[in-house]
Scaffold this motif. Structure first.
Motif, mmCIF file in Angstrom:
data_model
loop_
_atom_site.group_PDB
_atom_site.id
_atom_site.type_symbol
_atom_site.label_atom_id
_atom_site.label_comp_id
_atom_site.label_asym_id
_atom_site.label_seq_id
_atom_site.Cartn_x
_atom_site.Cartn_y
_atom_site.Cartn_z
ATOM 1 N N LEU A 255 1.261 -1.591 0.165
ATOM 2 C CA LEU A 255 0.013 -0.424 0.215
ATOM 3 C C LEU A 255 0.682 1.147 0.464
ATOM 4 O O LEU A 255 0.401 2.633 -0.495
ATOM 5 C CB LEU A 255 -1.162 0.244 2.093
ATOM 6 N N ASP A 256 2.220 1.551 0.971
ATOM 7 C CA ASP A 256 2.324 2.100 0.588
ATOM 8 C C ASP A 256 3.078 2.562 -0.905
ATOM 9 O O ASP A 256 3.007 3.932 -1.012
ATOM 10 C CB ASP A 256 4.073 2.367 1.692
ATOM 11 N N GLU A 257 4.123 1.924 -1.285
ATOM 12 C CA GLU A 257 4.263 1.854 -3.128
ATOM 13 C C GLU A 257 2.825 2.720 -3.744
ATOM 14 O O GLU A 257 3.670 3.440 -4.762
ATOM 15 C CB GLU A 257 5.605 0.277 -3.269
ATOM 16 N N ALA A 258 2.027 1.733 -3.551
ATOM 17 C CA ALA A 258 1.245 2.165 -4.488
ATOM 18 C C ALA A 258 0.304 3.806 -4.062
ATOM 19 O O ALA A 258 0.681 4.282 -4.851
ATOM 20 C CB ALA A 258 -0.091 1.302 -3.870
ATOM 21 N N THR A 259 0.700 4.246 -2.544
ATOM 22 C CA THR A 259 0.470 5.470 -2.664
ATOM 23 C C THR A 259 1.716 6.294 -3.013
ATOM 24 O O THR A 259 1.445 7.089 -4.273
ATOM 25 C CB THR A 259 0.304 5.931 -1.061
ATOM 26 N N ALA A 260 2.570 5.745 -3.506
ATOM 27 C CA ALA A 260 3.561 6.644 -4.175
ATOM 28 C C ALA A 260 3.304 6.668 -5.276
ATOM 29 O O ALA A 260 4.200 7.752 -5.830
ATOM 30 C CB ALA A 260 5.529 5.741 -3.410
ATOM 31 N N ALA A 261 3.033 5.432 -5.743
ATOM 32 C CA ALA A 261 3.013 5.140 -7.510
ATOM 33 C C ALA A 261 1.652 6.457 -7.740
ATOM 34 O O ALA A 261 1.374 7.374 -8.658
ATOM 35 C CB ALA A 261 2.707 4.444 -8.166
ATOM 36 N N ALA A 262 0.821 6.148 -6.703
ATOM 37 C CA ALA A 262 0.048 7.826 -7.317
ATOM 38 C C ALA A 262 0.046 8.749 -7.264
ATOM 39 O O ALA A 262 -0.036 9.858 -8.174
ATOM 40 C CB ALA A 262 -1.520 6.911 -6.249
ATOM 41 N N ASP A 263 1.438 9.098 -6.151
ATOM 42 C CA ASP A 263 1.701 10.444 -5.722
ATOM 43 C C ASP A 263 2.378 11.097 -7.481
ATOM 44 O O ASP A 263 2.587 11.703 -7.745
ATOM 45 C CB ASP A 263 2.477 10.566 -4.843
ATOM 46 N N ARG A 264 3.393 10.033 -7.669
ATOM 47 C CA ARG A 264 3.909 10.337 -8.865
ATOM 48 C C ARG A 264 2.990 10.736 -9.931
ATOM 49 O O ARG A 264 3.451 11.672 -10.892
ATOM 50 C CB ARG A 264 4.708 9.035 -9.442
ATOM 51 N N ALA A 265 1.554 10.011 -10.411
ATOM 52 C CA ALA A 265 0.884 10.610 -11.336
ATOM 53 C C ALA A 265 0.898 11.635 -10.322
ATOM 54 O O ALA A 265 0.377 12.830 -11.591
ATOM 55 C CB ALA A 265 -0.648 9.605 -11.456
ATOM 56 N N LEU A 266 0.509 12.320 -9.668
ATOM 57 C CA LEU A 266 -0.025 13.121 -8.976
ATOM 58 C C LEU A 266 0.651 15.067 -9.472
ATOM 59 O O LEU A 266 0.403 15.905 -9.635
ATOM 60 C CB LEU A 266 -1.168 13.176 -7.892
ATOM 61 N N ALA A 267 1.779 14.265 -9.387
ATOM 62 C CA ALA A 267 2.491 15.059 -9.484
ATOM 63 C C ALA A 267 2.643 15.805 -11.057
ATOM 64 O O ALA A 267 3.266 16.527 -11.161
ATOM 65 C CB ALA A 267 4.358 15.150 -8.933
ATOM 66 N N LEU A 268 2.349 14.668 -12.096
ATOM 67 C CA LEU A 268 2.443 14.821 -13.415
ATOM 68 C C LEU A 268 1.223 16.163 -13.858
ATOM 69 O O LEU A 268 1.299 16.788 -14.047
ATOM 70 C CB LEU A 268 2.405 13.807 -14.397
#
Length: 585
Positions: A255-268
């Motif tokens: 779940l932490d990695e999933a949240t980090a991946a979503a954060d990468r998308a939102l940074a874009l």
């Protein structure tokens, strides 16, 4: 044709793009107003990847030959590739007036309508184009695309198969065929096809996303993650890839990695609604409802929600007084979601500043259950029916955030539904020494994930533990009962389950329900009936990752697969709970 242009055309057909440009330039020096030269110049620029230069060339050609239908078709196709579908449609309207039975015009018009989100309007021109040119790839492919957009994959499949048969090396028809296979619950076949397509176009990040989605649906979670990571290594600014990686990582429990991946998308893209929804799932699974619900509110902006839920001509409600206005509570997703959300309707109706009228939009099969068993003083609206004039609307599950639900606090009353006893009573009479009556549901929706479990070992477990088993299963998997050993004595109640009120009435005669994640489990919880809920290793967001109890329904006990696919492990846990005397009489 001008000899220079004839030479240029031959060179272009041979793939010699740079060489073809020379005679075209020479022809334009001799006659700057030659539309055929501008047409070829546009084709050369487009083949070379310069869309802006190609558009300029086509436009110059049309300035001197406005009635050149093939040139308008080329410009319309280019405009579609550039994401300018409205302009393409305007070009095609002129081309249709010039050549009303030109299959390429009709096919491109259909493609433009699909790109504009109007697939229903695309069907007529595409069917006409296919009738005019039954052996051409484009009409069959685009008609298949339109039917996919209308969620009619069974009709799309033969068209896309025909397009692929005529152009077996073409990328997009094969990719769309794979999507049809995935939607027809053939994710393994889709993944096999997409592996080959991606090998032919390794730079297409969208194809990697499609392959990862098919693998996820087929249960190949680790391979799905690997495909997405490899794609993102090549294209780290591909936001959809990060969104999809978040979804795949959730399935692994990271779940932490999933949240980090979503954060990468939102940074874009800070407004990416799909990224926020995936982050919501990860956060809620981790019991962070406060932030999870805030993200989940953005689901109404995703394509997955905009397709089935037409927009309402009123603003969303944030809790402000509405005076004499009407509030529409929008039903959403499945029956279980709507049953779960119904708990907030009595709370909403008792607020001091409650709207004068509350309308709950929900599936018709819930209407009698809610009208008879929920004390809320609300009106019901069947999903799909036009709503009355309303002052504001709110998603049913958004009421959880407004009410202040956390992973440990449920501020509204549970149970909250009532049911009438079954008439006639359940039969046969209980045997001496029996534990009671148990309702069994072993199968649910197969998409986006199949939550079903095998019937025979589960039914055998329940019978061995002294329960009289009543099957509450509907749908295709009801047929599983025919394969059970006769000695188990499972009683099929399917004919009594006309709507959810009828189902609740049958359940009122039970002592326990054992069910996979379906509406029946939600109904058991809403009625306060003990229920063993059988969950996948990575379940839906509301059930969390580890706990055996849930704030949503105190009468439920959660039994999880220890590992993906391990139903035997979940059944063993149920057996141990029965042996320890659960549930108490």
């Amino acid at each position: 044709m001008n000899p220079r242009l004839a030479l240029a055309l031959k060179l272009l057909e041979a793939g010699l793009v740079e060489s073809a440009a020379i005679p075209v330039a020479q022809a334009l020096e001799r006659d700057p107003d030659d539309p055929r030269a501008h047409h070829l110049a546009g084709l050369i620029a487009r083949r070379g990847g310069d869309g802006a230069l190609a558009l300029a060339a086509f436009t110059r050609g049309l300035a001197v030959a406005a009635d050149d239908a093939p040139l308008r078709i080329e410009r319309a196709g280019l405009l579609l590739d550039l994401g300018r579908a409205e302009e393409a449609l305007a070009d095609l309207a002129v081309a249709l007036a010039l050549a009303p039975d030109h299959q390429a015009v009709l096919s491109t018009q259909g493609r433009a309508l699909i790109d504009l989100g109007r697939p229903g309007e695309a069907l007529a021109p595409l069917r006409r184009a296919r009738a005019l040119a039954p052996d051409d790839v484009a009409p069959a492919h685009n008609l298949g695309r339109a039917l996919l957009a209308l969620d009619r994959p069974d009709e799309a499949l033969p068209l896309l198969e025909a397009a692929v048969a005529r152009a077996p090396g073409a990328i997009d028809p094969r990719a769309d065929l794979a999507e049809a296979l995935r939607r027809l619950d053939r994710p393994g076949d889709a993944a096999q096809l997409l592996r080959a397509v991606l090998a032919d176009a390794p730079g297409r990040a969208d194809l990697a996303d499609a392959l990862a989605g098919a693998l996820l649906a087929a249960g190949a979670v680790d391979e799905s993650v690997a495909v997405l990571r490899a794609s993102l290594d090549k294209a780290p600014t591909h936001g959809a890839g990060w969104v999809n990686l978040a979804a795949a990582l959730i399935e692994t429990g990271a779940l932490d990695e999933a949240t980090a991946a979503a954060d990468r998308a939102l940074a874009l893209d800070p407004d990416d609604a799909d990224a926020k929804v995936n982050r919501a799932f990860a956060r809620c699974l981790a019991d962070d409802y406060e932030q999870g619900f805030a993200d989940y509110a953005h689901r109404w902006r995703t394509a997955a929600f905009q397709r089935p839920y037409p927009p309402v001509t009123a603003p969303p409600w944030a809790g402000e007084p509405l005076g004499e206005g009407t509030l529409l509570v929008r039903g959403e997703q499945g029956l279980g979601d709507q049953i779960m959300a119904a708990r907030f309707l009595p709370w909403l109706s008792k607020r001091p500043d409650r709207p004068r009228r509350i309308v709950f939009e929900c599936h018709p099969c819930l209407h009698r259950l809610l009208a008879e068993g929920l004390e809320a003083g609300i009106d019901l609206l069947a999903m799909g029916r036009p709503p009355p004039p309303v002052a504001a609307w709110i998603g049913a599950l958004d009421l959880a955030r407004m009410a202040g639900v956390t992973a440990g606090v449920m501020p509204v009353d549970v149970p909250y539904l009532k049911a009438r006893p079954p008439v006639p009573p359940l039969a046969p009479p209980l045997p001496p020494g029996g534990r009671g009556r148990l309702g069994l549901v072993w199968a649910g929706k197969t998409r986006p994930r199949d939550r079903s479990c095998p019937l025979e070992p589960l039914a055998g477990l329940c019978v061995d533990q002294g329960w009289t088993v009543h099957a509450l299963q509907l749908g295709p998997r009801r047929a599983d009962l025919a394969g059970l050993p006769a000695g188990l004595g499972v009683i099929d109640e399917g004919d009594r389950l006309g709507d959810m009120a009828a189902t609740a009435s049958v359940m009122a005669g039970l002592d326990l329900v054992v069910a996979v994640d379906t509406a029946v489990a939600h109904l058991a919880g809403a009625l306060g009936l003990p229920c063993a809920l059988l969950l996948l290793a990575t379940p839906d967001w509301r059930w969390g990752q580890k706990a055996s109890r849930t704030v949503w329904y105190p009468s439920l006990r959660l039994f999880r697969q220890p590992h993906p696919g391990d139903w035997d492990g979940a059944f063993d846990a149920v057996r141990r709970a029965f042996a320890q005397g659960w549930p108490l009489s």
